[in-house]
Write an enzyme that holds these catalytic residues in place. Structure first.
Site, PDB file in Angstrom:
ATOM      1  N   CYS A 176      51.589  44.335  38.849  1.00 52.95           N
ATOM      2  CA  CYS A 176      50.148  43.787  38.058  1.00 52.95           C
ATOM      3  C   CYS A 176      48.843  44.918  38.094  1.00 52.95           C
ATOM      4  O   CYS A 176      48.643  45.113  37.082  1.00 52.95           O
ATOM      5  CB  CYS A 176      49.675  42.491  38.428  1.00 52.95           C
ATOM      6  SG  CYS A 176      50.790  41.182  38.372  1.00 52.95           S
ATOM      7  N   HIS A 177      48.819  45.150  39.411  1.00 49.73           N
ATOM      8  CA  HIS A 177      47.471  46.394  39.632  1.00 49.73           C
ATOM      9  C   HIS A 177      47.971  47.425  40.664  1.00 49.73           C
ATOM     10  O   HIS A 177      47.282  47.981  40.911  1.00 49.73           O
ATOM     11  CB  HIS A 177      46.344  45.591  40.027  1.00 49.73           C
ATOM     12  CG  HIS A 177      46.098  44.398  39.189  1.00 49.73           C
ATOM     13  ND1 HIS A 177      46.485  43.111  39.417  1.00 49.73           N
ATOM     14  CD2 HIS A 177      45.536  44.450  37.841  1.00 49.73           C
ATOM     15  CE1 HIS A 177      46.003  42.449  38.461  1.00 49.73           C
ATOM     16  NE2 HIS A 177      45.404  42.955  37.476  1.00 49.73           N
ATOM     17  N   GLY A 178      49.366  47.669  40.942  1.00 47.35           N
ATOM     18  CA  GLY A 178      49.731  48.741  41.553  1.00 47.35           C
ATOM     19  C   GLY A 178      49.397  48.757  43.013  1.00 47.35           C
ATOM     20  O   GLY A 178      49.039  49.883  43.533  1.00 47.35           O
ATOM     21  N   TYR A 187      39.305  43.763  31.944  1.00 51.02           N
ATOM     22  CA  TYR A 187      40.239  43.998  32.872  1.00 51.02           C
ATOM     23  C   TYR A 187      40.393  45.379  33.133  1.00 51.02           C
ATOM     24  O   TYR A 187      40.662  45.800  34.382  1.00 51.02           O
ATOM     25  CB  TYR A 187      41.586  43.602  31.782  1.00 51.02           C
ATOM     26  CG  TYR A 187      43.049  43.481  32.785  1.00 51.02           C
ATOM     27  CD1 TYR A 187      42.876  42.527  33.672  1.00 51.02           C
ATOM     28  CD2 TYR A 187      43.956  44.187  32.282  1.00 51.02           C
ATOM     29  CE1 TYR A 187      43.917  42.277  34.518  1.00 51.02           C
ATOM     30  CE2 TYR A 187      44.939  43.994  32.985  1.00 51.02           C
ATOM     31  CZ  TYR A 187      45.133  43.072  34.173  1.00 51.02           C
ATOM     32  OH  TYR A 187      46.177  43.006  34.663  1.00 51.02           O
TER      33      TYR A 187
END
Lengths: 420, 169
Positions: free
Chosen positions: B133-135, A294
């Site tokens: 979640c991932h910016g 991840y």
């Protein structure tokens, strides 16, 4: 398969064995010559078999009470926890069992990396192992979706969306995986089906893994080829059986600690909230065993390349036997590789930690450096090291270093000088 | 491969393999296609939303085809900000005029184009949306400005049935 002809003692046994040679197989497995210097890092194969059986048995019993429907799944899991006799125990064993399975598989993989167990002639064992590892990740991911909590739902959304990075057909593939326009009931039912199927595929591959292992025999901490059977080997039963059994017992203590004293410590509180397609949890994080990958995904600032980097990080392992150009298996005789090995271990641990942290600032920078190093290790360091490294001379047999290193040197000398 | 002339038997082999392959594909296709959205999923194609209670600067989120749709009544500042952006500053260049036909109303899928999370309102470096979640950062027009998402948030097909109702789909 067996190295010598085997005849059952009893008449009935002989009659049966002539028609189906199961007793010959059992005899092969018990007599199987094993290097006598195997250390406790070699006990994780047996531990992993135990993990697989545990997951299958607890999974079957959970499936008797679980309902794979978006409206009822969450409630049926709570029903298992509160109403079903020992349901809490079975579910906690299954949920923590997944973590224990990955703990054991990571030790097993890193043992192979240290002692060069992936090298010729054991490449096929290694590749089957990597396929098993990929299937384990698929099974664990789909299993995590089944309770239909917030992490289940959003984990499923994020992971299935990885396929949307594929140019042109990506969106179509994602819709096909979902069976709709978002993760919903059709997704849940097919994930349940596949989650049920995969462990049996793994079981089949484990049989091939062990079969492929029994052709050349075990690698060993010294990493040299040995004659089998010989003075350097012991029969699998009882020597290895008892050693594996003892290690398994130690492993079960750790397992039981999690099940009975910290059953939720490896999970996320958000998964005790029912799935809500309108709200994404503030921090969505995969289970610990997927964190290094991840971190790699997030450290690449491009969607397609991020997915490619993450998949490459796993698939690069499959070609490892050809990336490592050194003929010497064990790191014991490779002073430089030994150091790079431990740097890699630290690198993967750092990636795992960064995967759990928010993807910003210093965390992101460290994750990027660690990602670059991960690929550098496999693509540059390993091929070059095999050609440049000055290795330590290998012993001629397993017995030689044992006797040479014995504190009782006089006795070792005497044995050596004794004429045959 | 070899210099031998193909025989009648070689022709029969090739023809049999070809027919067999077509037959196998015909059998596999239903097994693959059954996983695509079924008739009942496709039937839930449109949703009508009452927007009369929405005041400027607020957003409601409604569910359409299992996905969240943001309906934002934008303030004059937000509209001005969205329309003043230069095209060359955008990762996925789209004019605000094309995204919000009626400038006060922004209707879009509340799905981050990175990996499908729901971005948060009034957050991020561009006063629009931020995906936790991932910016990924989106501006007041829902356009991607910073982060891993490749595209702007998608504008679904919608129409104003009357001044108080929007039909999505």
């Amino acid at each position: 398969m067996s190295d010598h002809e085997y005849t059952p003692k009893s008449k009935a046994g002989k009659w049966f064995n002539d028609r189906l040679p199961l007793l010959t197989l059992a005899n092969h497995l018990t007599d199987y010559p094993t290097p006598k210097n195997l250390n406790y890092w070699w006990t994780f194969g047996g531990i992993l078999t135990f993990c697989l059986i545990t997951q299958i048995v607890t999974g079957l019993t959970l499936a008797m009470h679980y309902i794979a429907h978006a409206d009822m799944a969450f409630e049926s899991v709570e029903h298992i926890m509160r109403d079903v006799n020992y349901g809490w125990l079975i579910r906690y064993i299954h949920a923590n069992g997944a973590s224990m399975f990955f703990l054991a598989v990571y030790i097993h993989i890193f043992r192979s990396l240290f002692y060069g167990s992936y090298k010729s002639p054991r490449e096929i064992i290694w590749i089957i192992g990597i396929i098993i590892y990929l299937l384990m990740m698929a099974a664990a991911f789909m299993g995590y979706v089944l309770p239909w909590g917030q992490m289940s739902f959003w984990g499923a959304t994020v992971i299935t969306n990885l396929f949307s990075a594929i140019p042109l057909v990506g969106e179509g593939i994602v819709t096909w995986l979902w069976g709709g326009y978002s993760v919903d009931n059709p997704t849940l039912t097919r994930f349940f089906t596949l989650h049920y199927l995969i462990p049996f595929l793994i079981l089949g591959l484990v049989v091939l893994h062990i079969w492929a292992l029994h052709v050349p025999g075990n690698n060993n901490p010294v990493g040299i080829d040995i004659k089998k059977p010989s003075k350097d080997t012991v029969p699998f039963h009882p020597y290895i059986v008892i050693k594996d059994g003892f290690a398994l017992l130690m492993f079960m203590i750790v397992f039981a600690f999690f099940v009975f004293y910290a059953p939720n410590i490896l999970g996320h509180a958000d998964n005790y909230i029912e799935a809500n397609p309108l709200v994404t949890p503030a921090h969505i994080v995969p289970e610990w065993y997927l964190l290094p990958f991840y971190a790699i995904l997030r450290s690449v600032p491009d969607k397609l390349l991020g997915v490619v980097a993450m998949l490459s990080a796993i698939l690069i392992l499959a070609v490892l036997p050809w990336l490592d150009t050194s003929k010497i298996r064990s790191a014991v005789f490779r002073p430089l590789y030994k150091q790079f090995y431990w740097i890699l271990v630290a690198d993967v641990l750092i990636l795992g930690y960064m995967g759990a942290m928010p993807a910003e600032g210093l965390y992101l920078l460290i994750a990027r450096v660690a990602t670059a190093y991960y690929f550098l290790h496999f693509l540059v360091i390993l091929p070059v090291l095999g050609l440049k490294e000055r290795t330590i001379p290998l012993p001629l047999s397993i017995t030689e270093p044992v006797l040479g290193g014995s504190p009782n040197m006089a006795m070792a000398k005497k044995k050596e000088s004794k004429p045959e | 491969m070899s210099d031998k002339k193909p025989k009648r038997r070689d022709f029969l082999f090739t023809a049999s393999y070809a027919v067999g392959a077509v037959g196998a594909a015909a059998v596999v296709w239903p097994l693959v296609d059954q996983m695509n959205p079924d008739a009942s999923v496709k039937a839930l194609a449109s949703t009508e939303v009452d927007i009369s209670s929405l005041t400027p600067g607020n957003t409601i989120t409604v569910l359409w085809r299992g996905k969240p749709v943001f309906i934002r009544r934008r303030t004059q500042e937000e509209i001005a900000e969205a329309r003043s952006v230069k095209m060359e500053d955008l990762i996925h260049p789209e004019k605000d005029e094309d995204r919000a036909k009626n400038p006060e109303w922004l209707v879009m899928l509340g799905v981050c184009t990175h990996l499908g999370c729901v971005p948060l309102n009034d957050k991020g470096d561009y006063n629009g949306w931020f995906c936790p979640c991932h910016g990924s950062h989106y501006d007041t027009s829902g356009r991607i400005r910073k982060g891993p998402a490749p595209w702007n948030m998608e504008i679904p097909k919608y129409e104003f049935v009357n001044t108080n109702t929007i039909k999505i789909g």
